[in-house]
Write an enzyme that holds these catalytic residues in place. Structure first.
Site, PDB file in Angstrom:
ATOM      1  N   GLY A  20       7.868   4.514  -2.191  1.00 52.78           N
ATOM      2  CA  GLY A  20       7.840   4.762  -0.862  1.00 52.78           C
ATOM      3  C   GLY A  20       7.334   3.813  -0.059  1.00 52.78           C
ATOM      4  O   GLY A  20       7.083   2.518  -0.210  1.00 52.78           O
ATOM      5  N   ASP A  21       6.599   4.398   1.180  1.00 51.00           N
ATOM      6  CA  ASP A  21       6.117   3.360   2.076  1.00 51.00           C
ATOM      7  C   ASP A  21       4.477   2.929   1.453  1.00 51.00           C
ATOM      8  O   ASP A  21       3.908   2.051   2.083  1.00 51.00           O
ATOM      9  CB  ASP A  21       5.761   3.925   3.378  1.00 51.00           C
ATOM     10  CG  ASP A  21       5.215   5.284   3.381  1.00 51.00           C
ATOM     11  OD1 ASP A  21       5.451   5.982   2.342  1.00 51.00           O
ATOM     12  OD2 ASP A  21       4.680   5.826   4.598  1.00 51.00           O
TER      13      ASP A  21
ATOM     14  N   ARG B  64      11.481   4.391  -7.864  1.00 48.47           N
ATOM     15  CA  ARG B  64      11.234   4.635  -6.177  1.00 48.47           C
ATOM     16  C   ARG B  64       9.801   4.250  -5.804  1.00 48.47           C
ATOM     17  O   ARG B  64       8.602   4.595  -6.350  1.00 48.47           O
ATOM     18  CB  ARG B  64      11.648   6.090  -5.880  1.00 48.47           C
ATOM     19  CG  ARG B  64      11.619   6.087  -4.445  1.00 48.47           C
ATOM     20  CD  ARG B  64      10.371   6.843  -4.132  1.00 48.47           C
ATOM     21  NE  ARG B  64      10.490   7.332  -2.517  1.00 48.47           N
ATOM     22  CZ  ARG B  64       9.401   7.729  -1.944  1.00 48.47           C
ATOM     23  NH1 ARG B  64       8.024   7.550  -2.334  1.00 48.47           N
ATOM     24  NH2 ARG B  64       9.441   8.012  -0.762  1.00 48.47           N
TER      25      ARG B  64
ATOM     26  N   THR C  67       1.287   9.225   6.232  1.00 46.20           N
ATOM     27  CA  THR C  67       1.637  10.069   5.079  1.00 46.20           C
ATOM     28  C   THR C  67       3.152  10.835   5.629  1.00 46.20           C
ATOM     29  O   THR C  67       3.229  11.032   6.942  1.00 46.20           O
ATOM     30  CB  THR C  67       0.695  11.068   4.913  1.00 46.20           C
ATOM     31  OG1 THR C  67       0.295  11.991   6.001  1.00 46.20           O
ATOM     32  CG2 THR C  67      -0.790  10.790   4.440  1.00 46.20           C
ATOM     33  N   GLY C  68       3.976  10.961   4.778  1.00 46.47           N
ATOM     34  CA  GLY C  68       5.077  11.611   5.432  1.00 46.47           C
ATOM     35  C   GLY C  68       6.356  10.770   4.678  1.00 46.47           C
ATOM     36  O   GLY C  68       6.257  10.116   3.572  1.00 46.47           O
TER      37      GLY C  68
ATOM     38  N   GLY D  19       8.539   8.360   3.446  1.00 46.70           N
ATOM     39  CA  GLY D  19       8.192   6.977   3.263  1.00 46.70           C
ATOM     40  C   GLY D  19       9.447   6.232   3.888  1.00 46.70           C
ATOM     41  O   GLY D  19       9.298   5.132   4.109  1.00 46.70           O
TER      42      GLY D  19
ATOM     43  N   THR E  46      -0.006  12.575   0.111  1.00 45.01           N
ATOM     44  CA  THR E  46      -0.356  11.189  -0.017  1.00 45.01           C
ATOM     45  C   THR E  46      -1.694  11.149   0.711  1.00 45.01           C
ATOM     46  O   THR E  46      -2.112  12.076   1.650  1.00 45.01           O
ATOM     47  CB  THR E  46       0.295  10.114   0.756  1.00 45.01           C
ATOM     48  OG1 THR E  46       1.568  10.075   0.386  1.00 45.01           O
ATOM     49  CG2 THR E  46      -0.131   8.726   0.994  1.00 45.01           C
TER      50      THR E  46
HETATM   51  N1  ASP Z   1       4.695   8.775   2.152  1.00 47.22           N
HETATM   52  C1  ASP Z   1       4.708   9.163   0.742  1.00 47.22           C
HETATM   53  C2  ASP Z   1       5.848   8.464   0.116  1.00 47.22           C
HETATM   54  O1  ASP Z   1       6.829   8.475   0.718  1.00 47.22           O
HETATM   55  C3  ASP Z   1       4.871  10.626   0.618  1.00 47.22           C
HETATM   56  C4  ASP Z   1       4.036  11.408   1.448  1.00 47.22           C
HETATM   57  O2  ASP Z   1       3.051  10.826   2.181  1.00 47.22           O
HETATM   58  O3  ASP Z   1       4.182  12.528   1.688  1.00 47.22           O
HETATM   59  O4  ASP Z   1       5.839   8.052  -0.985  1.00 47.22           O
END
Ligand code: ASP
Length: 422
Positions: free
Chosen positions: A280-281, A278, A301-302, A304, A250
């Site tokens: 995410g965050d 789906r 990022t990470g 979600g 992200t």
């Molecule tokens: N946060 C993002 C999601 O869950 C993915 C990511 O940042 O790696 O869609």
């Protein structure tokens, strides 16, 4: 990177030994069943208090200089943020954002984005959007051209088109092939992949084989299929990695100008091979991004799903409102994620999270759950406050996150894949 099959097998076996040793770090944590604060000694987290300033995920690095010049010249903070995140959205090689993002399980790219404009205290968001590359612009347009905050799916796509954003195929050949490799590889119980008539078909390996041999078999099968699909030899290892451990990725960007105005924006293609629909965050105001003109801006990022549960970006901004420094505020949000799993490192090791935090006075921090993907690959973020640089984010936990889904042994050469770790 060129890799013969023999080299691959050889280094995989050698790497497995190294990977086993390295995996001992989280194991040690697991024994204590409690979060451990990583030691200090990482760079960054400055009270630079310089304005203007831009911070973002490291995949935005190449685009920050131009955005900073725009900001310095009096440009709007959100517009500057868009200039950063649009870079990876337009880049077909960044398979975590925009064009070329890895698709959902049906092979369709679905994008999410949200933004907040501090000076006018407005927000916009789009979720699960197909066929529109610059969803950051779509989120901004929701904010500027509607009385709504969030549009999703087909409605969001149609709205983006009315705003002048072109419909285009977001699935690059590279992403399509990786998806097909994933689909065929995981499909020994359906009709995807070559069938019984294929000259290379052979019955599944007996379960009695040792785990390490089974993994080696899987990797060799993937090598053959990747070659069959025409994936370039130098990218095959990276493709295999994406199939074995579906990645995410992200970009978030927070911006502060000389006048003290702030904005934040986040955009993503989300989790590779996710279920259609789906979100995410990243499109969730308060999770993937939150900006309060009185206090500061934060983004993520990470993992979600984990970030949604702690309303990460909003939690961080509220923490700063109540007096925490950017670093303390981010660490507290990370601790809430740890708390949600009662500190169980056997689960926490399979997730990761990075927060980008910017306070209204220019103080900033990058914090993360784990140190990085593997030794030598710490989580980094980009900062420009007159000087452009990458800084290492401060981890809450010692050690490195592990790939999902779990594997008993992960060959070291798969862990180190530089394409993935860019
Ligand atoms: N946060 C993002 C999601 O869950 C993915 C990511 O940042 O790696 O869609």
């Amino acid at each position: 990177m060129t890799f013969s099959r023999r080299d691959f097998v050889k280094t995989s076996v050698l790497g497995a030994v190294a990977a086993g040793a390295h995996a001992a770090v989280p194991d040690a944590l697991a024994k204590t069943n409690a979060p451990h604060q990583a030691e200090a000694g990482h760079a960054s987290q400055a009270d630079s208090s310089k304005r203007p300033i831009i911070i973002c995920a490291n995949n935005g690095y190449a685009y920050v200089e131009a955005a900073y010049a725009f900001l310095k010249g009096g440009g709007d903070t959100l517009e500057a943020g868009v200039r950063v995140v649009k870079g990876p959205e337009d880049d077909p090689k960044d398979d975590s954002v925009g064009l070329g993002g890895l698709p959902n399980e049906e092979g369709v790219v679905e994008l999410d984005s949200c933004c907040m404009h501090g000076p006018t205290r407005r927000a916009g968001s789009v979720g699960g959007v197909r066929n529109i590359k610059n969803v950051s612009l779509a989120a901004k347009a929701v904010m500027e051209h509607t009385g709504h905050v969030m549009l999703v799916g087909e409605g969001a796509e149609r709205f983006a088109v009315t705003m002048g954003l072109p419909r285009e195929n977001l699935l690059t050949e590279r992403s399509r092939k990786i998806w097909l490799l994933w689909k065929e590889f995981n499909s020994d119980r359906d009709w995807w992949g070559p069938g019984l008539a294929d000259p290379h078909w052979h019955p599944p390996a007996p379960d009695a084989k040792p785990q390490a041999n089974l993994l080696q078999d899987r990797i060799e099968k993937l090598q053959r299929r990747a070659a069959g699909l025409g994936i370039e030899p130098e990218f095959r290892l990276a493709a295999i990695r994406r199939v074995l451990f579906p990645p995410s990725g992200t970009i978030h960007c927070s911006v502060l100008n000389e006048k003290g105005e702030m904005s934040g924006i986040t955009t993503t293609s989300g989790l590779a091979f996710k279920l259609p629909g789906r979100c995410g965050d990243s499109p969730i105001i308060g999770a993937g991004c939150y900006t309060d003109q009185d206090v500061g801006s934060a983004g993520a990022t990470g993992a979600g799903e984990e970030n949604i549960k702690v309303a990460g970006a909003h939690t961080i901004v509220e923490n700063m409102r109540h007096g925490m420094s950017p670093k303390e505020a981010g660490m507290d949000a990370l601790k809430r994620i740890v708390r949600n799993y009662n500190g169980d490192m056997n689960r926490l090791r399979y997730m990761d999270m990075t927060y980008y935090v910017l306070r209204k006075d220019g103080a900033y921090a990058g914090v993360c759950l784990w140190e990085g993907y593997s030794v030598g690959h710490p989580h980094k973020f980009a900062v420009h406050d007159g000087t452009l640089r990458s800084e290492v984010a401060t981890p809450l936990l010692k050690g490195y996150s592990q790939d999902w889904p779990p594997m008993p042994i992960v060959p070291e050469d798969l862990k180190k894949d530089s394409e993935y770790l860019k």
